[in-house]
Write an enzyme that holds these catalytic residues in place. Structure first.
Site, PDB file in Angstrom:
ATOM      1  N   THR A  94       0.870  -1.177   0.000  1.00  0.00           N
ATOM      2  CA  THR A  94       0.000   0.000   0.000  1.00  0.00           C
ATOM      3  C   THR A  94       0.909   1.229   0.000  1.00  0.00           C
ATOM      4  O   THR A  94       1.501   1.570   1.024  1.00  0.00           O
ATOM      5  CB  THR A  94      -0.907   0.016   1.251  1.00  0.00           C
ATOM      6  N   LYS A 170      -7.192   1.350  -3.054  1.00  0.00           N
ATOM      7  CA  LYS A 170      -6.754   0.661  -1.817  1.00  0.00           C
ATOM      8  C   LYS A 170      -6.768   1.630  -0.624  1.00  0.00           C
ATOM      9  O   LYS A 170      -7.263   1.298   0.462  1.00  0.00           O
ATOM     10  CB  LYS A 170      -5.353   0.075  -2.025  1.00  0.00           C
ATOM     11  N   LYS A 239       0.186   5.408   8.358  1.00  0.00           N
ATOM     12  CA  LYS A 239       0.719   5.701   7.014  1.00  0.00           C
ATOM     13  C   LYS A 239      -0.411   5.752   5.985  1.00  0.00           C
ATOM     14  O   LYS A 239      -0.481   6.656   5.150  1.00  0.00           O
ATOM     15  CB  LYS A 239       1.741   4.600   6.682  1.00  0.00           C
TER      16      LYS A 239
HETATM   17  N1  LIG Z   1      -0.740  -6.592   7.380  1.00  0.00           N
HETATM   18  C1  LIG Z   1      -1.891  -6.391   6.759  1.00  0.00           C
HETATM   19  O1  LIG Z   1      -2.972  -6.757   7.270  1.00  0.00           O
HETATM   20  C2  LIG Z   1      -1.914  -5.739   5.394  1.00  0.00           C
HETATM   21  C3  LIG Z   1      -3.046  -5.905   4.592  1.00  0.00           C
HETATM   22  C4  LIG Z   1      -3.079  -5.319   3.322  1.00  0.00           C
HETATM   23  C5  LIG Z   1      -1.990  -4.565   2.881  1.00  0.00           C
HETATM   24  N2  LIG Z   1      -0.903  -4.406   3.699  1.00  0.00           N
HETATM   25  C6  LIG Z   1       0.230  -3.612   3.178  1.00  0.00           C
HETATM   26  O2  LIG Z   1       1.210  -4.548   2.760  1.00  0.00           O
HETATM   27  C7  LIG Z   1       2.534  -4.020   2.969  1.00  0.00           C
HETATM   28  C8  LIG Z   1       3.341  -4.973   3.864  1.00  0.00           C
HETATM   29  O3  LIG Z   1       2.653  -5.098   5.099  1.00  0.00           O
HETATM   30  P1  LIG Z   1       3.134  -6.123   6.234  1.00  0.00           P
HETATM   31  O4  LIG Z   1       2.080  -6.159   7.269  1.00  0.00           O
HETATM   32  O5  LIG Z   1       3.614  -7.368   5.586  1.00  0.00           O
HETATM   33  O6  LIG Z   1       4.397  -5.304   6.823  1.00  0.00           O
HETATM   34  P2  LIG Z   1       5.622  -5.868   7.684  1.00  0.00           P
HETATM   35  O7  LIG Z   1       5.287  -7.152   8.330  1.00  0.00           O
HETATM   36  O8  LIG Z   1       6.077  -4.724   8.521  1.00  0.00           O
HETATM   37  O9  LIG Z   1       6.741  -6.160   6.575  1.00  0.00           O
HETATM   38  C9  LIG Z   1       7.367  -5.111   5.910  1.00  0.00           C
HETATM   39  C10 LIG Z   1       8.407  -5.649   4.935  1.00  0.00           C
HETATM   40  O10 LIG Z   1       9.075  -4.514   4.342  1.00  0.00           O
HETATM   41  C11 LIG Z   1      10.493  -4.685   4.521  1.00  0.00           C
HETATM   42  N3  LIG Z   1      11.132  -3.353   4.610  1.00  0.00           N
HETATM   43  C12 LIG Z   1      10.778  -2.319   5.388  1.00  0.00           C
HETATM   44  N4  LIG Z   1      11.577  -1.257   5.161  1.00  0.00           N
HETATM   45  C13 LIG Z   1      12.466  -1.650   4.212  1.00  0.00           C
HETATM   46  C14 LIG Z   1      13.537  -1.019   3.528  1.00  0.00           C
HETATM   47  N5  LIG Z   1      13.868   0.272   3.792  1.00  0.00           N
HETATM   48  N6  LIG Z   1      14.222  -1.719   2.597  1.00  0.00           N
HETATM   49  C15 LIG Z   1      13.900  -3.008   2.324  1.00  0.00           C
HETATM   50  N7  LIG Z   1      12.889  -3.667   2.917  1.00  0.00           N
HETATM   51  C16 LIG Z   1      12.182  -2.996   3.862  1.00  0.00           C
HETATM   52  C17 LIG Z   1      10.625  -5.488   5.787  1.00  0.00           C
HETATM   53  O11 LIG Z   1      11.900  -6.061   5.863  1.00  0.00           O
HETATM   54  P3  LIG Z   1      12.492  -6.542   7.294  1.00  0.00           P
HETATM   55  O12 LIG Z   1      11.971  -7.932   7.496  1.00  0.00           O
HETATM   56  O13 LIG Z   1      13.959  -6.470   7.103  1.00  0.00           O
HETATM   57  O14 LIG Z   1      11.994  -5.569   8.337  1.00  0.00           O
HETATM   58  C18 LIG Z   1       9.498  -6.509   5.565  1.00  0.00           C
HETATM   59  O15 LIG Z   1       9.890  -7.494   4.636  1.00  0.00           O
HETATM   60  C19 LIG Z   1       2.332  -2.615   3.568  1.00  0.00           C
HETATM   61  O16 LIG Z   1       2.366  -1.658   2.546  1.00  0.00           O
HETATM   62  C20 LIG Z   1       0.925  -2.705   4.171  1.00  0.00           C
HETATM   63  O17 LIG Z   1       0.324  -1.427   4.260  1.00  0.00           O
HETATM   64  C21 LIG Z   1      -0.835  -5.003   4.925  1.00  0.00           C
END
Ligand SMILES: NC(=O)c1ccc[n+]([C@@H]2O[C@H](COP(=O)([O-])OP(=O)(O)OC[C@H]3O[C@@H](n4cnc5c(N)ncnc54)[C@H](OP(=O)(O)O)[C@@H]3O)[C@@H](O)[C@H]2O)c1
Length: 294
Positions: A94, A170, A239
């Site tokens: 997102t 989204k 965010k």
């Molecule tokens: N969780 C939900 O329910 C949900 C639902 C729909 C959409 N989303 C969206 O999907 C996306 C991921 O969500 P998530 O819940 O999976 O987040 P998350 O668990 O915090 O994972 C974030 C990922 O991004 C990586 N990352 C962060 N900063 C980085 C950087 N500067 N360089 C390289 N990699 C980096 C992290 O790597 P590390 O492992 O090294 O930290 C991890 O692989 C977001 O945009 C979120 O808004 C989430």
């Protein structure tokens, strides 16, 4: 398909596992290398750097925010510099409308294709291959990604040929979900303070006029104050409201509720809510009502 996956967080890990399960050849990169281990056991190749995940027909990114996607796309040995001619960047995070526009141009200039395909559904749904996927981009590119979407989601709903439209849709969806969370929190604080059982109240709502997964999922989390561990972390929810307001500003669309939600997230984060689920804004109303000790 031969596909790279960049980002194995709460969402990306399950999505990559489902790509493997469907028979795709997956090469995965994660900034923190440890998180690739479970996937390797399932048959994935590991990429030591982003460029190594860019050797297939497509690369899926599922990263936290704009900063992460910018780093991975535009950084040294990033996607723009590494993807082959005609290869597709499928951006499922997102992110902002503005960044989607920048990526569309940059990939086109590099002879690559760009599809924005953000998702609805929490990590459990990602793990179960049950996401709702909203792609937008050139029809040939969206069609080429269909086998990937089929592996990760229960339904794919294309929204147009401009990638940024998917990101806007989204963000609008998350604005709606956050509005429901806040409204449920206020309603439950009201009846709860008067002594009504919150779980029974929720059963009443969800079996009558307020059916649907958003009321059920978030109503349950609020009724039980189950804000840990986070499925979708509060800073990411913050965010999304920030990005909604930024898009609204650009389009000159006043969104007074979004401004309220932005403040709610700030309150939550200011009071130590960084590690909670975003649904914890639904617990603020009870606290405001003096129900700290429930
Ligand atoms: N969780 C939900 O329910 C949900 C639902 C729909 C959409 N989303 C969206 O999907 C996306 C991921 O969500 P998530 O819940 O999976 O987040 P998350 O668990 O915090 O994972 C974030 C990922 O991004 C990586 N990352 C962060 N900063 C980085 C950087 N500067 N360089 C390289 N990699 C980096 C992290 O790597 P590390 O492992 O090294 O930290 C991890 O692989 C977001 O945009 C979120 O808004 C989430």
């Amino acid at each position: 398909m031969k596909v790279g996956v960049v980002g194995l967080g709460h969402m990306g890990a399950g999505m990559a596992a489902n790509l493997l399960r469907a028979g795709h050849e997956v090469t995965a990169y994660n900034r923190t290398p440890d998180k690739t281990r479970a996937l390797v056991e399932k048959g994935a190749h590991v990429a030591a750097q982003v460029a190594d995940a860019c050797r297939g027909e497509a690369v899926v990114t599922m990263l936290a925010d704009d900063g992460a996607v910018e780093e991975v796309a535009f950084g040294e040995k990033g996607l723009i510099g590494s993807l082959g001619n005609g290869a597709i960047h499928v951006s499922m995070s997102t992110i902002s409308v503005a960044l989607a526009e920048r990526l569309t141009t940059a990939h086109a200039n590099a002879g690559q294709r760009f599809v924005a395909a953000p998702v609805f559904g929490r990590p459990e749904m990602a793990a179960a291959g049950k996401l709702f996927i909203v792609p937008a981009g050139a029809p040939d590119a969206v069609d080429a990604c269909r086998p990937l979407f089929a592996a990760m989601g229960q339904k794919t709903i294309p929204i147009g040929d401009q990638p940024k439209a998917a990101n806007l849709v989204k963000l609008s969806g998350n604005f709606l979900i956050a509005s429901v969370i806040e409204a449920l929190g206020e309603a439950m604080a009201l009846v709860g303070k008067a002594g009504v059982d919150r779980r029974r109240y929720l059963d009443l709502l969800t079996s009558t006029l307020f059916t649907g997964p958003v009321y059920e999922t978030y109503g349950g989390l609020i009724a039980e104050e189950k804000f840990e561990p986070p499925g979708f972390a509060a800073p990411l929810g913050h965010k999304d409201i920030r990005l909604t307001l930024a898009a609204a500003e650009t389009l000159r669309v006043p969104m007074p509720f979004a401004a309220v939600l932005h403040d709610r997230f700030l309150t939550l984060l200011a009071h130590g809510g960084e590690a909670l689920d975003w649904s914890a804004i639904g617990g603020l109303a009870a606290k405001d009502a003096g129900q700290e000790e429930r």
